[in-house]
Design an enzyme around this catalytic site. Sequence first.
Site, mmCIF file in Angstrom:
data_model
loop_
_atom_site.group_PDB
_atom_site.id
_atom_site.type_symbol
_atom_site.label_atom_id
_atom_site.label_comp_id
_atom_site.label_asym_id
_atom_site.label_seq_id
_atom_site.Cartn_x
_atom_site.Cartn_y
_atom_site.Cartn_z
ATOM 1 N N HIS A 44 0.834 -1.203 0.000
ATOM 2 C CA HIS A 44 0.000 0.000 0.000
ATOM 3 C C HIS A 44 0.866 1.249 0.000
ATOM 4 C CE1 HIS A 44 -2.324 -3.313 1.661
ATOM 5 N NE2 HIS A 44 -3.410 -2.681 1.281
ATOM 6 N N GLY A 133 -3.599 -3.933 11.427
ATOM 7 C CA GLY A 133 -4.024 -4.426 10.110
ATOM 8 C C GLY A 133 -5.539 -4.540 10.109
ATOM 9 N N HIS A 275 -4.225 3.200 -3.397
ATOM 10 C CA HIS A 275 -4.391 2.658 -2.045
ATOM 11 C C HIS A 275 -3.569 1.390 -1.810
ATOM 12 C CE1 HIS A 275 -6.269 0.949 1.558
ATOM 13 N NE2 HIS A 275 -6.240 -0.179 0.871
ATOM 14 N N ARG A 370 -17.823 -18.723 38.956
ATOM 15 C CA ARG A 370 -17.611 -17.262 38.890
ATOM 16 C C ARG A 370 -17.428 -16.696 40.302
ATOM 17 N NH1 ARG A 370 -23.248 -14.178 38.779
ATOM 18 N NH2 ARG A 370 -24.552 -15.877 39.495
ATOM 19 N N GLU A 424 -17.567 -4.205 24.902
ATOM 20 C CA GLU A 424 -16.734 -5.413 24.997
ATOM 21 C C GLU A 424 -15.513 -5.342 24.087
ATOM 22 O OE1 GLU A 424 -19.992 -5.459 24.259
ATOM 23 O OE2 GLU A 424 -20.955 -6.394 26.001
ATOM 24 N N PHE A 450 -20.454 -13.219 24.697
ATOM 25 C CA PHE A 450 -19.990 -11.971 24.084
ATOM 26 C C PHE A 450 -18.492 -11.974 23.780
ATOM 27 C CE2 PHE A 450 -23.869 -10.456 26.519
ATOM 28 C CZ PHE A 450 -24.703 -10.638 25.428
ATOM 29 N N HIS A 486 -28.227 -15.716 24.992
ATOM 30 C CA HIS A 486 -27.154 -15.552 25.974
ATOM 31 C C HIS A 486 -26.384 -16.840 26.251
ATOM 32 C CE1 HIS A 486 -28.878 -11.680 26.479
ATOM 33 N NE2 HIS A 486 -28.217 -11.395 27.593
HETATM 34 C C1 TPP Z 1 -11.396 -4.787 9.841
HETATM 35 C C2 TPP Z 1 -10.858 -4.598 8.476
HETATM 36 N N1 TPP Z 1 -11.711 -4.560 7.447
HETATM 37 C C3 TPP Z 1 -11.251 -4.423 6.184
HETATM 38 C C4 TPP Z 1 -9.922 -4.333 5.948
HETATM 39 C C5 TPP Z 1 -9.418 -4.226 4.515
HETATM 40 N N2 TPP Z 1 -8.941 -2.860 4.258
HETATM 41 C C6 TPP Z 1 -7.667 -2.534 4.368
HETATM 42 S S1 TPP Z 1 -7.383 -0.904 4.089
HETATM 43 C C7 TPP Z 1 -9.018 -0.632 3.787
HETATM 44 C C8 TPP Z 1 -9.501 0.748 3.428
HETATM 45 C C9 TPP Z 1 -9.035 1.703 4.411
HETATM 46 O O1 TPP Z 1 -9.213 2.987 3.979
HETATM 47 P P1 TPP Z 1 -8.396 4.150 4.659
HETATM 48 O O2 TPP Z 1 -8.278 3.900 6.111
HETATM 49 O O3 TPP Z 1 -8.985 5.410 4.233
HETATM 50 O O4 TPP Z 1 -6.951 3.949 4.071
HETATM 51 P P2 TPP Z 1 -6.331 4.677 2.804
HETATM 52 O O5 TPP Z 1 -7.147 4.287 1.605
HETATM 53 O O6 TPP Z 1 -6.399 6.125 3.067
HETATM 54 O O7 TPP Z 1 -4.943 4.131 2.737
HETATM 55 C C10 TPP Z 1 -9.752 -1.792 3.925
HETATM 56 C C11 TPP Z 1 -11.203 -1.886 3.730
HETATM 57 C C12 TPP Z 1 -9.060 -4.377 7.053
HETATM 58 N N3 TPP Z 1 -7.745 -4.311 6.924
HETATM 59 N N4 TPP Z 1 -9.554 -4.476 8.294
#
Ligand code: TPP
Length: 673
Positions: A44, A133, A275, A370, A424, A450, A486
């Site tokens: 990226h 990530g 991106h 518990r 949570e 949960f 639950h």
């Molecule tokens: C929980 C989660 N959902 C989806 C992704 C896949 N994903 C990685 S980056 C991204 C878009 C993020 O956009 P932004 O934060 O604006 O980053 P930019 O395009 O500016 O680099 C997605 C959907 C991920 N890494 N984590």
Amino acid sequence: MSATEAPKTEAPPLPAPRDPGLREMANAIRALAMDAVEKAKSGHPGMPMGMADVATVLFTKFLKFDPREPLWPNRDRFVLSAGHGSMLLYSLLYLTGYPEMTLDELKRFRQLGSRTAGHPEYGHAPGIETTTGPLGQGLGNSVGMALAERILNARFGDALVDHRTYAIVGDGCLMEGISHEAISLAGHLKLSKLTVLWDDNSITIDGPTNLAYSGDQLERFEAAGWNVAAADGHDTDAVAAALERAQESDRPSFIACRTTIAFGAPTKAGTAAAHGSPLGAAEIEGARKRLNWPSPPFEVPEPIRARWRAAGAKGAETARAWRERLAQAPAELRREFERRQSGELPSGWREALGAVKTKFASEAPKIATRQASGAVLDALAPVMPELIGGSADLTPSNNTKAKGQAELTPKNYGGSYIHYGVREHGMAAAMNGLALHGGVVPYGGTFLIFTDYCRPAIRLSALMGVRVIYVMTHDSIGLGEDGPTHQPIEQLAALRAIPGLRVFRPADPVETAECWELALSAPKTPAIIALTRQGVPTLRRDTQKNRSARGGYVLAEAEGARRLTLIATGSEVALAMAARDLLKAKGVTAAVVSLPCWELFDAEDVAYRKSVLGAAPRVAVEAASPFGWERYVGETGAIVGMTGFGASAPAEDLFRHFGLTAEKVAEAALKVI
Ligand SMILES: Cc1ncc(C[n+]2csc(CCOP(=O)(O)OP(=O)(O)O)c2C)c(N)n1
């Protein structure tokens, strides 16, 4: 034009930078990010190129760190929550002089065994404070880190603990639900030393953010009790001024940094095309021109490299002064600080826990596990100041608040009990941050069902190998009337499927104490302790050894040659014991194995496992999904469990209704022998 298609026309020249020196330093990040992604043929580039100016200001003017002593306890914490922009972090670590982040590592971006994984991974290289990530998790971690700082500051004072926590988040982090929990918790707790920098570039993968978002982030943060500001993210003076103002705030600070994704790229800047794919040779060449960066790939001109190294070297003096303060601190305070930093538990904790265990064994109460867990915490809290407890608004149900534990509030960071509110996921991510920060041992509770609301953070506890203890009560249909919404069914199996996580399900009060001991004594392993709502008899009267330590053991051997082995966990161990009696009356000699922790049992050698499980047919009993039990009972065994969802009724009625009774277990047993 589709979202990922770049415009055809080349953009006009870039406006002159406010500070050409800083721009050159930022361009080093941009070039390294472009080159590494290009070489890896994946990654990226857009985010590091967009946030390079902001990061340069942060790392050269604000962040307190020492690459030569990356674990210096009073360093500022930096979290790249937008983990896909990992090349931003790796470039910064290389440029500022972290010895382990070499140019070779940048060239091995995303390759097997490199320190430069696709997303930053905790433990891969010093300077990577957490694994990010999954978007939003890093933001949640940063709240925990900022909280740990306040907790330790309250105990050890400004001379030893006084640092800030910075996080860089993207649109993605802020769209994720976890961001809501994290920012409202931080705002409520007035974590004024937390600063979040938003890469406000209006781009995500699908295209412009207005495809899916039309809120106002500044208003949102303000409503959550934050100090907010906006700055042009390519104007280094404006970013510095906003960061300066954040230092003065009595609330956490949010700075919207208006940026262009892939700043400098001639046709892809400002578009989703930048991106998550290599820019390509022509685009990179164009960017080099626009940025006035003639150096070949992976080369940083010496004067610029030297400026970066000088910025990295600045922290050494601050670190040295801190070490001196530590050396001059009263001996007892220093020892305690060092002990807590090392993660070593205090003397006396095992004795305190042992005393509760002995009491359970001698008094043999019939109580919920518990409650037993609550009694364990009552004993531990006074001798373990690093224990930081909490619950997501289920304190009286989870029995997580020990007697004498004071509440942690914005007015009293010296408290050791956190009301996380009904958050949570935020709680779990914050606990990861607490554990990563060091000096504290977090535990927190909610209902076992949960864990589904915490799972992404639990998974990261396991991936990172941090000591977070999840106290998860109401662990089966035994919770009764609250009904199937639950009652956990598949949760135990799902948690057991997470590598590196230990799932404990103690059978009685003695095992509960043992499981707590095991969870606490594993500094690099998170634990789930699944506990009953309903009372269970004390089955264990011996306390000499921690018998749960091997994960499973023969609780009651067969009287005579073993014709059957009944294996159970938690509340169903008592049920197995009752079935054993029924079988005995029918002339079938059965052993009962308690298996409180599969992961520990599976780590034992074959000889031990065989000696416990025996050669006779086996029947497993657990009031949960049978998924996974096949491994212990084999093809010829039987599993008595829950094949569907539960129901709303008193617990005893449910156990009868779903066939989780001694009679049914005995019946199943008679069929397999
Ligand atoms: C929980 C989660 N959902 C989806 C992704 C896949 N994903 C990685 S980056 C991204 C878009 C993020 O956009 P932004 O934060 O604006 O980053 P930019 O395009 O500016 O680099 C997605 C959907 C991920 N890494 N984590």
